[in-house]
Design an enzyme around this catalytic site. Structure first.
Site, short mmCIF file in Angstrom:
data_model
loop_
_atom_site.label_atom_id
_atom_site.label_comp_id
_atom_site.label_asym_id
_atom_site.label_seq_id
_atom_site.Cartn_x
_atom_site.Cartn_y
_atom_site.Cartn_z
CG ASP A 1 51.14 68.55 70.46
OD1 ASP A 1 51.99 68.42 71.35
OD2 ASP A 1 51.37 69.10 69.37
CE LYS B 1 50.85 72.67 69.00
NZ LYS B 1 52.27 72.89 68.57
#
Length: 283
Positions: free
Chosen positions: A136, A11
């Site tokens: 996350d 990401k």
């Protein structure tokens, strides 16, 4: 189904604001998460006993700290599942790079074993479990680019532009606790709305950790200055990785060809739907 191979994508934090510090020491964030079509790969083979075995180990990471093993054992404990798995991790993403590699590996483990063990848990349940492993993890479980608040766990799906990226790792590992503990870190950025962030667009986005990371880690600062000759760079997460947004793949690969020895770099396309979830749909 007894075997499954699934991606664990990287990401980027396309922007990251720190709006405050909580009494428990965690920081309040506003960030935009987007996936890349590049990352780790995990191979799972179902076992009929409850043993979970990770065939590949990470240097310097004890089994008790390995997020893949912790995710698998957490899923077993939550569901009472008596099955196990042999797991092999093909690791491509650097540790301490700000690309979410460990969190993505954990999320892929939860999603893949949910399918392999026929548990039929929904994504919200898996994301709640994942939050216990790291802030996350939920965005990787949910699988869509998102505006995130809180410590990064309150997610609103968004559609972002999907340029090509040159991602550069300057060969060091950044300590997230050191960055968030630094006295000079910006912690008082005024909160903004998601609508405003999206309206202002990529040209205005920044990372509040960037100045502190560049000060603490000269190697990151050197890589940042080098990238400035090609395109405006940004830090992802707390680093160490930097990225540039490019119009096409050819421009990104021209930079890749010039990366100096000792640095690692790759070219990838931004994705609003995670490659993990694209793979799930093909099953």
């Amino acid at each position: 189904m007894r075997e499954l191979t699934m991606p664990a994508p990287a990401k980027l934090n396309r922007m990251l604001h720190i709006t405050g510090r909580r009494e428990d020491g965690y920081h309040e964030l506003q960030t935009l998460f987007q996936f890349l079509d590049h990352g780790d790969t995990l191979h799972f083979k179902r076992r009929d006993d409850d043993n979970v075995h990770l065939a590949s180990t990470l240097a310097g990471v004890a089994d008790d700290d390995n997020l893949v093993l912790r995710a698998a054992r957490m899923l077993q404990a939550d569901t009472g599942c008596g099955l196990g798995a042999d797991i092999h991790l093909d690791k491509r993403l650097p540790l301490g790079g700000g690309l979410g590699g460990g969190s993505s590996d954990a999320a892929t483990t939860l999603v893949a074993l949910n399918r392999l063990w026929n548990l039929e848990l929904d994504l919200d349940h898996l994301a709640t479990l994942g939050l216990r492993l790291g802030a996350d993890v939920p965005v990787f479980v949910q699988g869509h680019a998102a505006w995130a608040e809180g410590i990064g766990e309150r997610l609103t799906p968004v559609a972002l532009d999907t340029p090509w990226f040159l991602v550069l790792h300057p060969g060091i590992e950044v300590s997230t606790p050191q960055v968030f503990g630094a006295p000079q870190l910006t912690r008082n950025t005024p909160p903004i709305s998601m609508a405003r962030a999206l309206q202002e667009g990529p040209g205005t986005w920044r990372n509040d950790c960037e100045a502190t990371v560049r000060r603490l880690y000269p190697a990151v600062d050197e890589a940042f200055e080098w990238l400035c000759a090609f395109a405006p760079p940004l830090l992802t997460g707390t680093g160490a990785c930097l990225f540039c947004s490019l119009k096409d793949e050819a421009d990104a690969r021209k930079i890749l060809a010039q990366v100096q020895e000792g640095w690692q770099a790759f070219v990838a396309r931004g994705r609003n739907v995670s490659p993990l979830h694209q793979a799930l749909r093909r099953l």
